[in-house]
Enzyme design. Structure first.
Site, mmCIF file in Angstrom:
data_model
loop_
_atom_site.group_PDB
_atom_site.id
_atom_site.type_symbol
_atom_site.label_atom_id
_atom_site.label_comp_id
_atom_site.label_asym_id
_atom_site.label_seq_id
_atom_site.Cartn_x
_atom_site.Cartn_y
_atom_site.Cartn_z
ATOM 1 N N GLY A 11 0.931 -1.117 0.211
ATOM 2 C CA GLY A 11 -0.256 0.029 -0.197
ATOM 3 C C GLY A 11 1.388 1.554 -0.164
ATOM 4 N NE ARG A 21 14.723 15.704 -1.300
ATOM 5 C CZ ARG A 21 15.395 16.660 -0.514
ATOM 6 N NH1 ARG A 21 15.715 14.772 0.945
ATOM 7 N NH2 ARG A 21 16.045 17.057 -0.358
ATOM 8 N NE ARG A 72 -1.890 -3.719 -1.701
ATOM 9 C CZ ARG A 72 -2.285 -4.287 -0.628
ATOM 10 N NH1 ARG A 72 -1.792 -4.530 0.079
ATOM 11 N NH2 ARG A 72 -2.263 -2.271 0.091
ATOM 12 N N GLY A 102 5.442 -2.771 3.928
ATOM 13 C CA GLY A 102 4.473 -3.048 5.398
ATOM 14 C C GLY A 102 5.442 -4.776 5.320
ATOM 15 C CG ASP A 103 2.519 -7.052 6.861
ATOM 16 O OD1 ASP A 103 2.435 -6.351 6.520
ATOM 17 O OD2 ASP A 103 1.662 -7.593 8.518
ATOM 18 C CB ILE A 128 -1.034 4.896 6.253
ATOM 19 C CG1 ILE A 128 -2.279 3.108 6.234
ATOM 20 C CG2 ILE A 128 -0.806 5.513 5.353
ATOM 21 C CD1 ILE A 128 -4.043 4.552 5.901
ATOM 22 C CG ASP A 129 -2.300 -0.358 8.142
ATOM 23 O OD1 ASP A 129 -3.334 0.679 8.237
ATOM 24 O OD2 ASP A 129 -1.778 -1.249 7.066
ATOM 25 C CG ASP A 131 0.907 -3.057 10.052
ATOM 26 O OD1 ASP A 131 1.600 -2.808 9.372
ATOM 27 O OD2 ASP A 131 -0.136 -3.764 9.574
ATOM 28 N NE ARG A 173 -2.869 -4.130 6.507
ATOM 29 C CZ ARG A 173 -1.860 -5.274 5.995
ATOM 30 N NH1 ARG A 173 -1.697 -5.638 4.767
ATOM 31 N NH2 ARG A 173 -0.608 -4.653 6.171
ATOM 32 N N GLY A 187 -11.167 13.982 20.112
ATOM 33 C CA GLY A 187 -12.465 13.886 21.635
ATOM 34 C C GLY A 187 -13.340 12.882 20.960
ATOM 35 C CB SER A 218 -23.144 15.948 18.488
ATOM 36 O OG SER A 218 -22.608 16.352 19.212
ATOM 37 C CD GLN A 257 -8.391 6.892 6.910
ATOM 38 O OE1 GLN A 257 -8.397 6.584 8.584
ATOM 39 N NE2 GLN A 257 -9.627 5.752 6.242
HETATM 40 P P1 ATP Z 1 0.887 -2.927 3.148
HETATM 41 O O1 ATP Z 1 1.048 -2.473 4.788
HETATM 42 O O2 ATP Z 1 0.653 -1.378 2.861
HETATM 43 O O3 ATP Z 1 -0.577 -3.552 3.081
HETATM 44 P P2 ATP Z 1 2.373 -4.699 2.520
HETATM 45 O O4 ATP Z 1 3.789 -4.734 2.360
HETATM 46 O O5 ATP Z 1 1.940 -5.290 3.725
HETATM 47 O O6 ATP Z 1 2.151 -3.231 2.474
HETATM 48 P P3 ATP Z 1 1.360 -7.033 0.707
HETATM 49 O O7 ATP Z 1 0.448 -6.553 -0.750
HETATM 50 O O8 ATP Z 1 1.019 -7.634 1.576
HETATM 51 O O9 ATP Z 1 1.235 -5.181 1.518
HETATM 52 O O10 ATP Z 1 2.869 -7.327 0.608
HETATM 53 C C1 ATP Z 1 3.830 -6.365 -0.809
HETATM 54 C C2 ATP Z 1 3.910 -7.419 -1.389
HETATM 55 O O11 ATP Z 1 5.161 -7.932 -0.820
HETATM 56 C C3 ATP Z 1 3.599 -8.503 -2.377
HETATM 57 O O12 ATP Z 1 2.254 -7.407 -3.739
HETATM 58 C C4 ATP Z 1 4.206 -9.523 -2.566
HETATM 59 O O13 ATP Z 1 4.500 -8.900 -3.882
HETATM 60 C C5 ATP Z 1 5.804 -9.229 -1.603
HETATM 61 N N1 ATP Z 1 4.248 -10.503 -0.530
HETATM 62 C C6 ATP Z 1 3.962 -10.688 0.478
HETATM 63 N N2 ATP Z 1 4.053 -12.001 1.618
HETATM 64 C C7 ATP Z 1 4.771 -13.060 0.279
HETATM 65 C C8 ATP Z 1 5.232 -14.090 0.455
HETATM 66 N N3 ATP Z 1 4.682 -14.368 1.176
HETATM 67 N N4 ATP Z 1 5.660 -14.602 0.009
HETATM 68 C C9 ATP Z 1 6.736 -13.798 -1.017
HETATM 69 N N5 ATP Z 1 6.035 -12.357 -1.634
HETATM 70 C C10 ATP Z 1 5.132 -11.480 -0.960
#
Ligand code: ATP
Length: 324
Positions: A11, A21, A72, A102-103, A128-129, A131, A173, A187, A218, A257
């Site tokens: 994302g 940059r 993705r 992200g993760d 943005i999460d 997490d 998420r 608030g 409200s 967001q």
């Molecule tokens: P966000 O937290 O904003 O969603 P993210 O990095 O977690 O970001 P994902 O779509 O989960 O977003 O992962 C990004 C890309 O990483 C995936 O589209 C995929 O190409 C790769 N990826 C995620 N999980 C795996 C996995 N288990 N094996 C190989 N590649 C992966």
């Protein structure tokens, strides 16, 4: 190591451009040739790779989104996809990659490095999460919460004028960080997050008390998208069945967001993380995510960073309870 690459994945998040940059400029500063990979891992597979110069990242620090685009990539989840990605990196002579994502992005990097250990991946937390373990703030989180806060402020004007109770759904998420922070900052009367059990009866009683004992006419309830109550619409409906003192409305803030100009602190942190990612590669580090904890730079192994997220702050939760 002479050649490094950078990509944005998953994302998009405001501040990714600032980070990008910093990677390009500090990479060149430290003597690397720096390559940009468009559309995350998909671009790695499709060989959508180009050498970046300092001017390629001119005038982008202030913009949301990512000039490299993001994706993705389903193909990167396959062995064949990763083999093609590896072949392309080798063709360009790239030995280090900074992944801003992200993760999921770090999970992918981790799997890739287990298969091909001659490419070093370092991560910058771009989501943005908020997490991820190993950083107090991810890139995008501060801007997203400020965007949500500004939108909720506007909704409060109309809620107040019409005696309305708004259920407002925010992103995050399976994490409640955006919800909790915006609840304190606006608030809100209540906040529902995935990390705590949602009790609709308790919520309805609380809102009833506000009406009868505090004379509130409200209100705002912030609902995290991942809350087990099932989102703002479902929660609003459940409350409506128990309690009809206010006119109940729902607002789902959605993708606003994700966009917009990164806040000042976002740009500063994202720039620092990008710089530190390059320094980590220069120092032969790999498989780590750059983070900032108590304003100090940290390196957290991908495995740990992606496992789960930090607990949400009980102090902030209590603040919503007491201050509403
Ligand atoms: P966000 O937290 O904003 O969603 P993210 O990095 O977690 O970001 P994902 O779509 O989960 O977003 O992962 C990004 C890309 O990483 C995936 O589209 C995929 O190409 C790769 N990826 C995620 N999980 C795996 C996995 N288990 N094996 C190989 N590649 C992966």
């Amino acid at each position: 190591m002479k050649k490094i690459a950078v990509l944005t994945s998953g994302g998009d998040a405001p501040g990714m451009n600032a980070c990008l940059r910093a990677v390009v400029r500090s990479g060149i500063h430290y003597g690397f040739e720096v390559f940009g990979i468009r559309r995350g891992y998909q671009g790695m597979i499709e060989d959508d790779i180009y050498q970046m110069e300092e001017h390629d990242v001119s005038n982008i620090i202030q913009y949301g989104g990512t000039i490299l685009r993001t994706a993705r990539s389903k193909e990167f989840r396959t062995k064949e996809g990763r083999a093609t990605a590896y072949k392309n990196l080798k063709k360009w002579g790239i030995e280090g990659v900074v992944v801003i994502g992200g993760d999921g992005s770090f999970t992918g990097a981790n799997i890739f490095m287990k298969e091909y250990d001659d490419i070093a991946f370092v991560g910058c937390p771009g989501t943005i999460d908020n997490d991820l373990i190993g950083t107090d703030f991810t890139i995008g989180y501060d801007t997203a919460t400020n965007t949500a806060m500004a939108a909720i402020d506007k909704i409060k004007d109309t809620a107040d004028s019409h005696n309305r109770l708004f259920f407002i759904e925010v992103m995050g998420r399976d994490a409640g960080f955006i919800a909790l922070r915006t609840a304190v900052a606006t608030g809100a009367e209540a906040v529902l997050v995935p990390e705590t059990r949602t009790d609709i009866d308790h919520l309805a009683n609380r809102l009833d008390d506000f009406y009868r004992k505090k004379g509130k006419t409200s209100g705002i309830v912030i609902v995290a998208e991942g809350d087990e109550g099932g989102g703002a619409s479902k929660v609003a409906e459940a409350v409506r069945q128990r309690f009809d003192r206010y006119e109940i409305k729902v607002a789902i803030l959605g993708h606003i967001q994700r966009g917009g100009k990164p806040t000042c602190i976002e740009r500063v942190r994202a720039s620092q993380m990008g710089l530190e990612a390059v320094r980590a590669l220069k120092g032969s580090k790999k498989g780590v995510m750059i983070g900032l904890i108590d304003n100090k730079v940290t390196h957290t192994p991908f495995e740990k960073a992606i496992k789960h997220h930090d607990d949400i702050s009980p102090v902030l939760l209590e603040m919503v309870e007491i201050l509403a």
